[in-house]
Design a protein around this motif. Structure first.
Motif, PDB file in Angstrom:
ATOM      1  N   LEU A   1       0.828  -1.213   0.000  1.00  0.00           N
ATOM      2  CA  LEU A   1       0.000   0.000   0.000  1.00  0.00           C
ATOM      3  C   LEU A   1       0.860   1.260   0.000  1.00  0.00           C
ATOM      4  O   LEU A   1       0.754   2.110  -0.883  1.00  0.00           O
ATOM      5  CB  LEU A   1      -0.936  -0.033   1.219  1.00  0.00           C
ATOM      6  CG  LEU A   1      -1.862   1.165   1.411  1.00  0.00           C
ATOM      7  CD1 LEU A   1      -2.820   1.307   0.234  1.00  0.00           C
ATOM      8  CD2 LEU A   1      -2.656   1.021   2.711  1.00  0.00           C
ATOM      9  N   GLY A   2       1.755   1.369   0.984  1.00  0.00           N
ATOM     10  CA  GLY A   2       2.510   2.603   1.149  1.00  0.00           C
ATOM     11  C   GLY A   2       3.897   2.607   0.531  1.00  0.00           C
ATOM     12  O   GLY A   2       4.515   3.652   0.389  1.00  0.00           O
TER      13      GLY A   2
ATOM     14  N   ILE B   1       6.466   1.587   2.024  1.00  0.00           N
ATOM     15  CA  ILE B   1       7.453   1.927   3.056  1.00  0.00           C
ATOM     16  C   ILE B   1       7.677   0.790   4.062  1.00  0.00           C
ATOM     17  O   ILE B   1       8.609   0.866   4.857  1.00  0.00           O
ATOM     18  CB  ILE B   1       7.112   3.232   3.823  1.00  0.00           C
ATOM     19  CG1 ILE B   1       5.722   3.164   4.446  1.00  0.00           C
ATOM     20  CG2 ILE B   1       7.282   4.447   2.914  1.00  0.00           C
ATOM     21  CD1 ILE B   1       5.460   4.302   5.441  1.00  0.00           C
ATOM     22  N   CYS B   2       6.838  -0.244   4.057  1.00  0.00           N
ATOM     23  CA  CYS B   2       7.040  -1.354   5.004  1.00  0.00           C
ATOM     24  C   CYS B   2       7.273  -2.682   4.271  1.00  0.00           C
ATOM     25  O   CYS B   2       8.398  -3.173   4.191  1.00  0.00           O
ATOM     26  CB  CYS B   2       5.847  -1.494   5.955  1.00  0.00           C
ATOM     27  SG  CYS B   2       5.551  -0.047   6.993  1.00  0.00           S
ATOM     28  N   ARG B   3       6.197  -3.271   3.739  1.00  0.00           N
ATOM     29  CA  ARG B   3       6.298  -4.625   3.195  1.00  0.00           C
ATOM     30  C   ARG B   3       7.055  -4.716   1.875  1.00  0.00           C
ATOM     31  O   ARG B   3       7.968  -5.553   1.735  1.00  0.00           O
ATOM     32  CB  ARG B   3       4.888  -5.227   3.038  1.00  0.00           C
ATOM     33  CG  ARG B   3       4.191  -5.458   4.359  1.00  0.00           C
ATOM     34  CD  ARG B   3       2.710  -5.710   4.171  1.00  0.00           C
ATOM     35  NE  ARG B   3       2.027  -4.492   3.713  1.00  0.00           N
ATOM     36  CZ  ARG B   3       0.741  -4.417   3.426  1.00  0.00           C
ATOM     37  NH1 ARG B   3      -0.010  -5.512   3.503  1.00  0.00           N
ATOM     38  NH2 ARG B   3       0.206  -3.280   3.047  1.00  0.00           N
TER      39      ARG B   3
ATOM     40  N   HIS C   1       3.251   8.117   0.535  1.00  0.00           N
ATOM     41  CA  HIS C   1       4.652   8.146   0.978  1.00  0.00           C
ATOM     42  C   HIS C   1       5.647   8.256  -0.182  1.00  0.00           C
ATOM     43  O   HIS C   1       6.796   7.834  -0.071  1.00  0.00           O
ATOM     44  CB  HIS C   1       4.959   6.911   1.829  1.00  0.00           C
ATOM     45  CG  HIS C   1       4.109   6.838   3.063  1.00  0.00           C
ATOM     46  ND1 HIS C   1       4.306   7.655   4.153  1.00  0.00           N
ATOM     47  CD2 HIS C   1       3.023   6.092   3.349  1.00  0.00           C
ATOM     48  CE1 HIS C   1       3.388   7.399   5.076  1.00  0.00           C
ATOM     49  NE2 HIS C   1       2.596   6.450   4.615  1.00  0.00           N
TER      50      HIS C   1
HETATM   51  P1  4NP Z   1       3.039  -0.870   3.593  1.00  0.00           P
HETATM   52  O1  4NP Z   1       2.472  -0.314   4.992  1.00  0.00           O
HETATM   53  O2  4NP Z   1       1.850  -0.908   2.657  1.00  0.00           O
HETATM   54  O3  4NP Z   1       3.544  -2.214   3.931  1.00  0.00           O
HETATM   55  O4  4NP Z   1       4.104   0.110   3.161  1.00  0.00           O
HETATM   56  C1  4NP Z   1       1.732   0.876   5.102  1.00  0.00           C
HETATM   57  C2  4NP Z   1       2.377   2.090   5.106  1.00  0.00           C
HETATM   58  C3  4NP Z   1       1.653   3.260   5.255  1.00  0.00           C
HETATM   59  C4  4NP Z   1       0.279   3.200   5.396  1.00  0.00           C
HETATM   60  C5  4NP Z   1      -0.365   1.970   5.375  1.00  0.00           C
HETATM   61  C6  4NP Z   1       0.369   0.811   5.227  1.00  0.00           C
HETATM   62  N1  4NP Z   1      -0.472   4.395   5.592  1.00  0.00           N
HETATM   63  O5  4NP Z   1      -1.695   4.295   5.770  1.00  0.00           O
HETATM   64  O6  4NP Z   1       0.109   5.494   5.539  1.00  0.00           O
END
Ligand code: 4NP
Length: 156
Positions: free
Chosen positions: A9-10, A12-14, A46
Motif C-alpha cells: 500500500l505505502g 514503506i514497510c512490506r 509516501h
Molecule cells: P506498507 O504499509 O503498505 O507495507 O508500506 C503501510 C504504510 C503506510 C500506510 C499503510 C500501510 N499508511 O496508511 O500510511
C-alpha cells in the motif's frame, strides 16, 4: 532479464522489505545480471520517503540495508515494464487489477502464492499493528519460493 515488482500500500514497510530481501538472495546466487527488482505502493501517501524506521531496523538487524529505497506509486506502465507484479495483500491486488492494462493480467499474482506452506494469502499490514519480525519472515519464505520459481521457469 526477468523483472520483478513488489507492491504494497505505502511502499514503506512490506514491499521495500521484499525488495531488499529478494535482492540479497539474487545477489547471493550471482543472478543480479539476470533479475531486476523494484517495489511500489498502490497509494500516494509516501512518495519520495525512505522506508518506515521499523522496517529498516528489522531488515538491518538481519543484515539487509533498505535505507536507500524511496517510495513511489505503482502505475499502469509497470505492467509493461515488469514480468512479475506481486501484491502483498488482496487490497493491493484489487487496486492493481484496476490499473492493469488489458493483456497484462497474467503478470499479477499474490506474493504469498510463492510460500504455499504458510497457508495464508496476505502479508499483514504492519504499519498500525506492528509485527515487523513475522512479516519479515513471511517475506523471506515467499522470496525464496519466488527465486526457485524464476530459476526453474526462466533460468534453467
Ligand atoms: P506498507 O504499509 O503498505 O507495507 O508500506 C503501510 C504504510 C503506510 C500506510 C499503510 C500501510 N499508511 O496508511 O500510511
Amino acid at each position: 532479464m526477468i523483472s520483478v515488482l513488489f507492491v504494497c500500500l505505502g511502499n514503506i514497510c512490506r514491499s521495500p522489505t521484499a525488495e531488499g530481501v529478494f535482492r540479497s538472495m539474487v545477489e547471493a546466487e550471482g543472478l543480479s545480471n539476470r533479475i531486476s527488482i523494484d517495489s511500489a505502493g498502490t497509494a500516494a501517501y509516501h512518495i519520495g520517503e525512505p522506508p518506515d524506521r521499523r522496517a529498516m531496523t528489522e531488515a538491518k538487524n538481519r543484515g539487509i540495508d533498505i535505507s536507500g529505497l524511496r517510495g513511489r506509486q505503482a502505475n499502469a506502465g509497470d505492467f509493461k515494464r515488469f514480468d512479475y507484479v506481486l501484491a502483498m495483500d488482496e487490497e493491493n491486488y484489487s487496486n492493481l487489477v484496476t490499473i492493469c492494462p488489458s493483456g497484462h493480467e497474467d503478470k499479477l499474482s499474490m506474493f504469498l502464492d510463492f510460500a504455499p506452506g504458510l497457508g495464508i494469502q496476505n502479508v499483514p499490514d504492519p504499519y498500525y499493528e506492528g509485527g515487523f519480525g513475522s512479516v519479515y519472515e513471511m517475506i523471506e519464505k515467499a522470496a525464496a519460493g519466488l527465486l526457485s520459481d524464476i530459476k526453474s521457469k526462466h533460468l534453467s
